[in-house]
Design a protein around this motif. Structure first.
Motif, PDB file in Angstrom:
ATOM      1  N   LEU A   1      34.868  53.618 -68.749  1.00  0.00           N
ATOM      2  CA  LEU A   1      35.273  53.729 -70.158  1.00  0.00           C
ATOM      3  C   LEU A   1      34.089  54.083 -71.048  1.00  0.00           C
ATOM      4  O   LEU A   1      34.256  54.664 -72.119  1.00  0.00           O
ATOM      5  CB  LEU A   1      35.882  52.417 -70.647  1.00  0.00           C
ATOM      6  N   GLU A   2      32.910  53.729 -70.600  1.00  0.00           N
ATOM      7  CA  GLU A   2      31.698  53.976 -71.381  1.00  0.00           C
ATOM      8  C   GLU A   2      31.125  55.378 -71.160  1.00  0.00           C
ATOM      9  O   GLU A   2      30.175  55.765 -71.834  1.00  0.00           O
ATOM     10  CB  GLU A   2      30.645  52.929 -71.031  1.00  0.00           C
ATOM     11  N   LEU A   3      31.706  56.141 -70.233  1.00  0.00           N
ATOM     12  CA  LEU A   3      31.215  57.485 -69.954  1.00  0.00           C
ATOM     13  C   LEU A   3      31.562  58.434 -71.088  1.00  0.00           C
ATOM     14  O   LEU A   3      32.615  58.311 -71.719  1.00  0.00           O
ATOM     15  CB  LEU A   3      31.823  58.018 -68.653  1.00  0.00           C
ATOM     16  N   SER A   4      30.702  59.396 -71.306  1.00  0.00           N
ATOM     17  CA  SER A   4      30.973  60.397 -72.346  1.00  0.00           C
ATOM     18  C   SER A   4      31.749  61.593 -71.801  1.00  0.00           C
ATOM     19  O   SER A   4      32.125  62.470 -72.565  1.00  0.00           O
ATOM     20  CB  SER A   4      29.656  60.862 -72.979  1.00  0.00           C
ATOM     21  N   ASN A   5      32.010  61.605 -70.512  1.00  0.00           N
ATOM     22  CA  ASN A   5      32.731  62.706 -69.872  1.00  0.00           C
ATOM     23  C   ASN A   5      34.109  62.195 -69.436  1.00  0.00           C
ATOM     24  O   ASN A   5      34.229  61.519 -68.412  1.00  0.00           O
ATOM     25  CB  ASN A   5      31.925  63.208 -68.670  1.00  0.00           C
ATOM     26  N   PRO A   6      35.181  62.508 -70.191  1.00  0.00           N
ATOM     27  CA  PRO A   6      36.504  61.977 -69.849  1.00  0.00           C
ATOM     28  C   PRO A   6      37.042  62.492 -68.514  1.00  0.00           C
ATOM     29  O   PRO A   6      37.799  61.782 -67.842  1.00  0.00           O
ATOM     30  CB  PRO A   6      37.392  62.421 -71.022  1.00  0.00           C
ATOM     31  N   THR A   7      36.642  63.664 -68.101  1.00  0.00           N
ATOM     32  CA  THR A   7      37.079  64.190 -66.811  1.00  0.00           C
ATOM     33  C   THR A   7      36.455  63.378 -65.681  1.00  0.00           C
ATOM     34  O   THR A   7      37.119  63.053 -64.700  1.00  0.00           O
ATOM     35  CB  THR A   7      36.720  65.684 -66.678  1.00  0.00           C
ATOM     36  N   LEU A   8      35.197  63.034 -65.841  1.00  0.00           N
ATOM     37  CA  LEU A   8      34.527  62.190 -64.852  1.00  0.00           C
ATOM     38  C   LEU A   8      35.185  60.820 -64.790  1.00  0.00           C
ATOM     39  O   LEU A   8      35.430  60.285 -63.707  1.00  0.00           O
ATOM     40  CB  LEU A   8      33.041  62.057 -65.186  1.00  0.00           C
ATOM     41  N   LYS A   9      35.507  60.249 -65.935  1.00  0.00           N
ATOM     42  CA  LYS A   9      36.185  58.946 -65.969  1.00  0.00           C
ATOM     43  C   LYS A   9      37.484  58.997 -65.176  1.00  0.00           C
ATOM     44  O   LYS A   9      37.735  58.147 -64.321  1.00  0.00           O
ATOM     45  CB  LYS A   9      36.479  58.517 -67.404  1.00  0.00           C
ATOM     46  N   GLN A  10      38.302  59.994 -65.448  1.00  0.00           N
ATOM     47  CA  GLN A  10      39.605  60.109 -64.781  1.00  0.00           C
ATOM     48  C   GLN A  10      39.442  60.277 -63.274  1.00  0.00           C
ATOM     49  O   GLN A  10      40.115  59.616 -62.486  1.00  0.00           O
ATOM     50  CB  GLN A  10      40.380  61.278 -65.366  1.00  0.00           C
ATOM     51  N   HIS A  11      38.536  61.144 -62.863  1.00  0.00           N
ATOM     52  CA  HIS A  11      38.317  61.408 -61.438  1.00  0.00           C
ATOM     53  C   HIS A  11      37.735  60.177 -60.745  1.00  0.00           C
ATOM     54  O   HIS A  11      38.229  59.764 -59.688  1.00  0.00           O
ATOM     55  CB  HIS A  11      37.393  62.611 -61.285  1.00  0.00           C
TER      56      HIS A  11
END
Length: 143
Positions: free
Chosen positions: A99-109
């Protein structure tokens, strides 16, 4: 919910730095966690080597690199007294970290891969330790 389809690794969507940050941030939380921390501290002897191994693992899963060498299932099966609550806690902390990542695609994957891995490890653990019982799925929606 355990994903039926995990996105293909893609080196163009995430950097090695993002993967390394995810690994380091997650383990910083896991090591402090009252339920997971003691398990990691008892079984990880060389944290620098563990970070390299886990970064290689997640880089393979998320970016498609081929540096990871290892077999996670036997290492987890060898741990005594794991349970669904611990796997769910691992997932919860992992999702807090993504949740703290700035890359939403990375979060989802990363979340999809983590849910898949947690489920597979938990199923393998149950089949190894309790072969007479029907394995029970994680309640990953609550993690």
């Amino acid at each position: 919910m355990i994903p039926r389809h995990i996105p293909e690794p893609n080196p163009n969507l995430y950097t090695e730095e993002e993967v390394s940050k995810l690994v380091h941030d997650f383990y910083a939380k896991a090591r402090k966690d009252p339920s997971l921390g003691p398990i990691f501290e008892a079984h990880v002897i060389d944290w620098d080597a563990h970070f390299v191994q886990m970064t290689n693992f997640w880089s393979a899963q998320l970016r498609g690199t081929s540096r990871f060498r290892g077999a996670p299932m036997p290492k987890h099966i060898a741990l005594p007294e794991l349970n669904a609550a611990l796997f769910n806690r691992w997932l919860q902390l992992f999702r807090e970290t993504t949740l703290e990542l700035s890359n939403p695609t990375l979060k989802q994957h990363a979340d999809a891969v983590a849910a898949f891995i947690a489920e597979r490890l938990w199923m393998g653990y149950q089949m190894s330790h309790f072969p007479q019982r029907q394995p029970v799925a994680l309640n990953a929606d609550n993690a």
